[in-house]
Scaffold this active site. Sequence first.
Site, PDB file in Angstrom:
ATOM      1  N   SER A 232      -6.696  48.642  46.365  1.00  0.00           N
ATOM      2  CA  SER A 232      -6.779  49.950  47.012  1.00  0.00           C
ATOM      3  C   SER A 232      -8.237  50.420  47.076  1.00  0.00           C
ATOM      4  CB  SER A 232      -5.869  50.930  46.259  1.00  0.00           C
ATOM      5  OG  SER A 232      -5.609  52.075  47.020  1.00  0.00           O
ATOM      6  N   ASP A 460       2.111  49.135  54.385  1.00  0.00           N
ATOM      7  CA  ASP A 460       1.469  49.758  53.231  1.00  0.00           C
ATOM      8  C   ASP A 460       1.295  51.249  53.507  1.00  0.00           C
ATOM      9  OD1 ASP A 460      -0.505  50.721  51.362  1.00  0.00           O
ATOM     10  OD2 ASP A 460      -1.096  48.648  51.004  1.00  0.00           O
ATOM     11  N   HIS A 488       2.590  49.141  48.617  1.00  0.00           N
ATOM     12  CA  HIS A 488       1.141  49.158  48.547  1.00  0.00           C
ATOM     13  C   HIS A 488       0.632  47.940  47.791  1.00  0.00           C
ATOM     14  CE1 HIS A 488      -2.844  50.704  48.581  1.00  0.00           C
ATOM     15  NE2 HIS A 488      -2.838  51.297  47.408  1.00  0.00           N
TER      16      HIS A 488
END
Length: 518
Positions: A232, A460, A488
């Site tokens: 991320s 996502d 995710h």
Amino acid sequence: MSKKLIVAVVVVWALVLAGGVGIGVVLLTRGDDDSGKPGADGSTPPSTKTQGPDGRTIEDFYQQKLSWSACGSNECTTLEVPIDYQKPGDGSIELALERTKATGTRIGSLVINPGGPGAPGTSTVRDAQYYFAPELMAAYDIVGFDPRGTGKSAPVDCLSDSALDAYIAADPDPDTPEEVKQAEENSADFWAGCKARSGTLGGHVSTVEAARDMDVLRAALGEDKLDYLGFSYGTRLGATYAELYPENTGRLVLDGAIDPSLSSRDGALSQAAGFETALRSYVQSCVDAGSCFLGDSVDAGLSTIKGLLDTIDKEPLTTKDPEGRKLTVGLAFYGLITPLYAKDNWSYLDDGLKAALDGDGSTLLTLADFYGSREGGRYTDNSLEAISVINCLDDPWSITPDEVPGQFSDFEKASPTFGKVFAWGLTACDGEPFTSTDEPDLKIDGSGAAPIVVLGTTRDPATPYKEAVAMAQQLESAVLVTREGDGHTAYNKGNSCIDDAVHAYLIEGTVPRDGLKC
């Protein structure tokens, strides 16, 4: 709450707070405390050494040796880095490190970052067996660090725990003049608190500075090249490192990638659309299973959820919380998005929504607390505060509250369910008192770096797939690997094709085929 949910959410901390969601905050001040001891409200002041110029150079920091000691089943230590890389003699801070030693034939150290910005990396290493496959743990010492300003690494501080409760509980879409006025006051108080509690440190927790810390860490670990796995926001950090230190870049895997070229506004639009896609996928799954409690179509299900949020906005739900807290619309929002991070967690959202529709906000409150790292009536880290400070240093652009309605059309087109919340998030940096002094306008292409593997997941919610595509296009040495699916990030999510590609690169140095789809 099970460890399964912990794995799915914590390691891939959302960016949504970067938009200023939960803008409302009631600031409870306390006096400055430089002792390093917890304050009366349970917060911990930054641990800094700022006695003035000491003559040290960058080379002095690079030459330090780490002294590891046992901490549970792992090893821990600290790394000293300058507060300001432009003035390395003007004081330092200590970064918390934790590592789990390789269980097999060691090939080196793998530095990891779980995302955020704001999530501490040491806790990820503490639960490494849940985040990383045995093959990876056999080959590498897994090394986590709390980035500067987060966790136990001189954490920035803005609010007491009770004020943070009010901050996250506030209406993320203030829809009356009174609520808008309160939101403005709360935002001003938040930034005043950050300045008062964090001082000079607040201007030195940028992504560029965190990337510089990683190169000092690389040297202290005795590694010629940095091998790195970032999730991320950790992909932005990794890409920044590749830009600053291409000659020191080893095997980088960037999972759940962020488009580093996006403006704050475009990034918010992208994420709003991503969460809308994830929510629709969740409702579609419910409908496909038959007898969906939300309705007999996706539109009907979304209408039910929006109606629930509107009801909670008017009258917060009671809960079984021992502190007597109610589920406000702000807390309901976080409770709603938290399980969207992984398909395996959708059953928690089922439970939360069913209970809330029956008038009980307990489960959604638990999910919101989980998102905010709140346990036993206190916050276990400062991630809810750090995310705003770091993001606003990286990109201080914002709009004022009176400009927000002009954004509604575009944002509601991107996300009929969440659009207004993300539009209000554009005010997040309004009044931010800090200014980055270290390469604030860095352009990222990673020229000269070794091959970089970029992973993207097609549905996502937090870092939409198109951002992974964009990062792979911008990084000159990147290859793109795609996971078809929900949730995710991609690694260690049960997709053997993805895991094999990651292990082949990190362990054997074999670069995956660009465009590989799994």
